[in-house]
Design a protein around this motif. Structure first.
Motif, PDB file in Angstrom:
ATOM      1  N   ILE A 157       0.859  -1.179   0.000  1.00  0.00           N
ATOM      2  CA  ILE A 157       0.000   0.000   0.000  1.00  0.00           C
ATOM      3  C   ILE A 157       0.896   1.230   0.000  1.00  0.00           C
ATOM      4  CG2 ILE A 157      -1.705   1.302   1.308  1.00  0.00           C
ATOM      5  CD1 ILE A 157      -2.638  -1.411   2.432  1.00  0.00           C
ATOM      6  N   VAL A 158       0.635   2.112  -0.954  1.00  0.00           N
ATOM      7  CA  VAL A 158       1.482   3.294  -1.071  1.00  0.00           C
ATOM      8  C   VAL A 158       1.049   4.311  -0.029  1.00  0.00           C
ATOM      9  CG1 VAL A 158       2.208   5.151  -2.572  1.00  0.00           C
ATOM     10  CG2 VAL A 158       1.825   2.885  -3.507  1.00  0.00           C
ATOM     11  N   SER A 159       1.882   4.471   0.987  1.00  0.00           N
ATOM     12  CA  SER A 159       1.597   5.472   1.994  1.00  0.00           C
ATOM     13  C   SER A 159       2.770   6.432   2.096  1.00  0.00           C
ATOM     14  CB  SER A 159       1.302   4.814   3.335  1.00  0.00           C
ATOM     15  OG  SER A 159       2.382   3.995   3.710  1.00  0.00           O
ATOM     16  N   SER A 160       3.970   5.885   2.090  1.00  0.00           N
ATOM     17  CA  SER A 160       5.165   6.703   2.162  1.00  0.00           C
ATOM     18  C   SER A 160       6.097   6.286   1.038  1.00  0.00           C
ATOM     19  CB  SER A 160       5.876   6.490   3.501  1.00  0.00           C
ATOM     20  OG  SER A 160       5.057   6.910   4.560  1.00  0.00           O
ATOM     21  N   VAL A 161       6.822   7.239   0.523  1.00  0.00           N
ATOM     22  CA  VAL A 161       7.716   6.962  -0.593  1.00  0.00           C
ATOM     23  C   VAL A 161       9.141   7.285  -0.180  1.00  0.00           C
ATOM     24  CG1 VAL A 161       8.265   7.506  -2.990  1.00  0.00           C
ATOM     25  CG2 VAL A 161       5.886   7.443  -2.243  1.00  0.00           C
ATOM     26  N   GLY A 162      10.001   6.279  -0.286  1.00  0.00           N
ATOM     27  CA  GLY A 162      11.398   6.441   0.066  1.00  0.00           C
ATOM     28  C   GLY A 162      12.240   6.796  -1.147  1.00  0.00           C
ATOM     29  N   ARG A 181      12.872   7.261  -6.542  1.00  0.00           N
ATOM     30  CA  ARG A 181      11.796   7.242  -5.551  1.00  0.00           C
ATOM     31  C   ARG A 181      11.038   5.916  -5.656  1.00  0.00           C
ATOM     32  NH1 ARG A 181      11.155  10.878  -1.880  1.00  0.00           N
ATOM     33  NH2 ARG A 181       8.940  11.124  -2.194  1.00  0.00           N
ATOM     34  N   ILE A 182      10.912   5.234  -4.520  1.00  0.00           N
ATOM     35  CA  ILE A 182      10.250   3.932  -4.451  1.00  0.00           C
ATOM     36  C   ILE A 182       9.415   3.889  -3.182  1.00  0.00           C
ATOM     37  CG2 ILE A 182      10.598   1.426  -4.313  1.00  0.00           C
ATOM     38  CD1 ILE A 182      13.294   1.808  -5.652  1.00  0.00           C
ATOM     39  N   GLU A 183       8.254   3.271  -3.260  1.00  0.00           N
ATOM     40  CA  GLU A 183       7.378   3.108  -2.106  1.00  0.00           C
ATOM     41  C   GLU A 183       8.175   2.484  -0.963  1.00  0.00           C
ATOM     42  OE1 GLU A 183       5.054   0.996   0.609  1.00  0.00           O
ATOM     43  OE2 GLU A 183       5.953  -0.110  -1.055  1.00  0.00           O
ATOM     44  N   ASP A 184       7.965   2.985   0.260  1.00  0.00           N
ATOM     45  CA  ASP A 184       8.756   2.588   1.427  1.00  0.00           C
ATOM     46  C   ASP A 184       8.819   1.077   1.660  1.00  0.00           C
ATOM     47  OD1 ASP A 184       9.747   5.030   2.245  1.00  0.00           O
ATOM     48  OD2 ASP A 184       8.651   5.083   4.134  1.00  0.00           O
ATOM     49  N   ARG A 185       7.687   0.395   1.593  1.00  0.00           N
ATOM     50  CA  ARG A 185       7.699  -1.045   1.881  1.00  0.00           C
ATOM     51  C   ARG A 185       8.503  -1.797   0.832  1.00  0.00           C
ATOM     52  NH1 ARG A 185       4.225  -5.784   1.376  1.00  0.00           N
ATOM     53  NH2 ARG A 185       4.761  -7.132   3.130  1.00  0.00           N
ATOM     54  N   ALA A 186       8.343  -1.444  -0.421  1.00  0.00           N
ATOM     55  CA  ALA A 186       9.125  -2.076  -1.486  1.00  0.00           C
ATOM     56  C   ALA A 186      10.610  -1.767  -1.301  1.00  0.00           C
ATOM     57  CB  ALA A 186       8.636  -1.598  -2.845  1.00  0.00           C
ATOM     58  N   ARG A 217      22.570   5.130  -0.679  1.00  0.00           N
ATOM     59  CA  ARG A 217      21.906   5.535   0.558  1.00  0.00           C
ATOM     60  C   ARG A 217      20.407   5.360   0.393  1.00  0.00           C
ATOM     61  NH1 ARG A 217      20.527  11.037   3.051  1.00  0.00           N
ATOM     62  NH2 ARG A 217      21.059  11.836   0.995  1.00  0.00           N
ATOM     63  N   PHE A 218      19.765   4.787   1.399  1.00  0.00           N
ATOM     64  CA  PHE A 218      18.320   4.583   1.406  1.00  0.00           C
ATOM     65  C   PHE A 218      17.712   5.565   2.399  1.00  0.00           C
ATOM     66  CE2 PHE A 218      20.368   0.557   0.536  1.00  0.00           C
ATOM     67  CZ  PHE A 218      19.677   0.076  -0.562  1.00  0.00           C
ATOM     68  N   VAL A 219      16.686   6.300   1.975  1.00  0.00           N
ATOM     69  CA  VAL A 219      15.991   7.234   2.860  1.00  0.00           C
ATOM     70  C   VAL A 219      14.512   6.866   2.829  1.00  0.00           C
ATOM     71  CG1 VAL A 219      15.392   9.643   3.288  1.00  0.00           C
ATOM     72  CG2 VAL A 219      17.657   9.060   2.375  1.00  0.00           C
ATOM     73  N   PHE A 220      13.946   6.641   4.015  1.00  0.00           N
ATOM     74  CA  PHE A 220      12.541   6.255   4.131  1.00  0.00           C
ATOM     75  C   PHE A 220      11.737   7.431   4.668  1.00  0.00           C
ATOM     76  CE2 PHE A 220      15.056   2.458   4.343  1.00  0.00           C
ATOM     77  CZ  PHE A 220      14.358   1.554   3.550  1.00  0.00           C
ATOM     78  N   ASP A 221      10.579   7.691   4.076  1.00  0.00           N
ATOM     79  CA  ASP A 221       9.708   8.759   4.560  1.00  0.00           C
ATOM     80  C   ASP A 221       9.025   8.368   5.859  1.00  0.00           C
ATOM     81  OD1 ASP A 221      10.383  10.381   2.464  1.00  0.00           O
ATOM     82  OD2 ASP A 221       8.503  10.116   1.365  1.00  0.00           O
ATOM     83  N   ASP A 222       8.656   7.105   5.998  1.00  0.00           N
ATOM     84  CA  ASP A 222       7.972   6.635   7.197  1.00  0.00           C
ATOM     85  C   ASP A 222       9.012   6.339   8.277  1.00  0.00           C
ATOM     86  OD1 ASP A 222       6.401   5.425   9.132  1.00  0.00           O
ATOM     87  OD2 ASP A 222       5.312   4.181   7.700  1.00  0.00           O
ATOM     88  N   PRO A 223       8.884   6.933   9.463  1.00  0.00           N
ATOM     89  CA  PRO A 223       9.864   6.687  10.524  1.00  0.00           C
ATOM     90  C   PRO A 223       9.789   5.262  11.084  1.00  0.00           C
ATOM     91  CG  PRO A 223       8.103   8.078  11.342  1.00  0.00           C
ATOM     92  CD  PRO A 223       7.868   7.904   9.865  1.00  0.00           C
ATOM     93  N   GLU A 224       8.666   4.577  10.902  1.00  0.00           N
ATOM     94  CA  GLU A 224       8.510   3.203  11.390  1.00  0.00           C
ATOM     95  C   GLU A 224       8.970   2.222  10.316  1.00  0.00           C
ATOM     96  OE1 GLU A 224       7.638   2.422  14.488  1.00  0.00           O
ATOM     97  OE2 GLU A 224       7.595   4.578  14.845  1.00  0.00           O
TER      98      GLU A 224
END
Length: 147
Positions: free
Chosen positions: A30-35, A47-52, A96-103
């Motif tokens: 589910i696209v909620s945050s994009v890393g 840019r890639i969806e956080d879970r992926a 380097r990987f950066v995630f938008d969602d802190p969890e």
């Protein structure tokens, strides 16, 4: 997620079925945050969806820890010029990987194994979103609309 229009390499043992499962897992996210992946000296982040991205990070980190190189390919998002891109992932190239969602995202062992198997193939990892489930999302498209 992101997709490649490159043909799947001829593999024994149901390689095409494995690629379809990778697609299904990628699309189920589910696209909620994009890393973001910052790769080498590239000026354009990926840019890639956080879970992926969390699943991809596990596979990339494992391969690089072993000193292995491979490719990652994807189809450009709707807001980018048409086409596809491939990067050569090598231990000497900064990443380097950066995630938008802190969890941290919940990880699927099956998805990680399928990504790892595709990384070991001649075609490398091909990030895609086709699937047979009820919903289909394209994290690159979603990321462009949420930015």
């Amino acid at each position: 997620m992101i997709a490649s229009t490159l043909p799947a390499p001829a593999e024994s043992g149901g390689g095409l079925d494995k690629r379809r499962r990778v697609r299904r897992h990628a699309a189920a996210a589910i696209v909620s945050s994009v890393g973001t992946i910052f790769y080498g000296g590239e000026t354009m982040p990926i840019r890639i969806e956080d879970r992926a991205l969390a699943h991809l990070k596990v596979v990339i980190a494992t391969k690089l820890r072993r000193g292995e190189s491979f490719t990652v390919s994807w189809r450009h998002g709707d807001d980018d010029p048409p086409g596809r891109s491939t990067i050569w992932v090598h231990p000497s190239i900064p990443l380097r990987f950066v995630f938008d969602d802190p969890e941290p995202a919940m990880l699927s062992r099956e998805w990680i194994e399928e990504l790892a198997n595709s990384a070991n193939s001649s075609g490398g990892i091909m990030l895609v979103t086709d699937h047979d489930d009820q919903t289909s999302t394209d994290p690159l498209t979603e990321s462009a609309s949420s930015a």
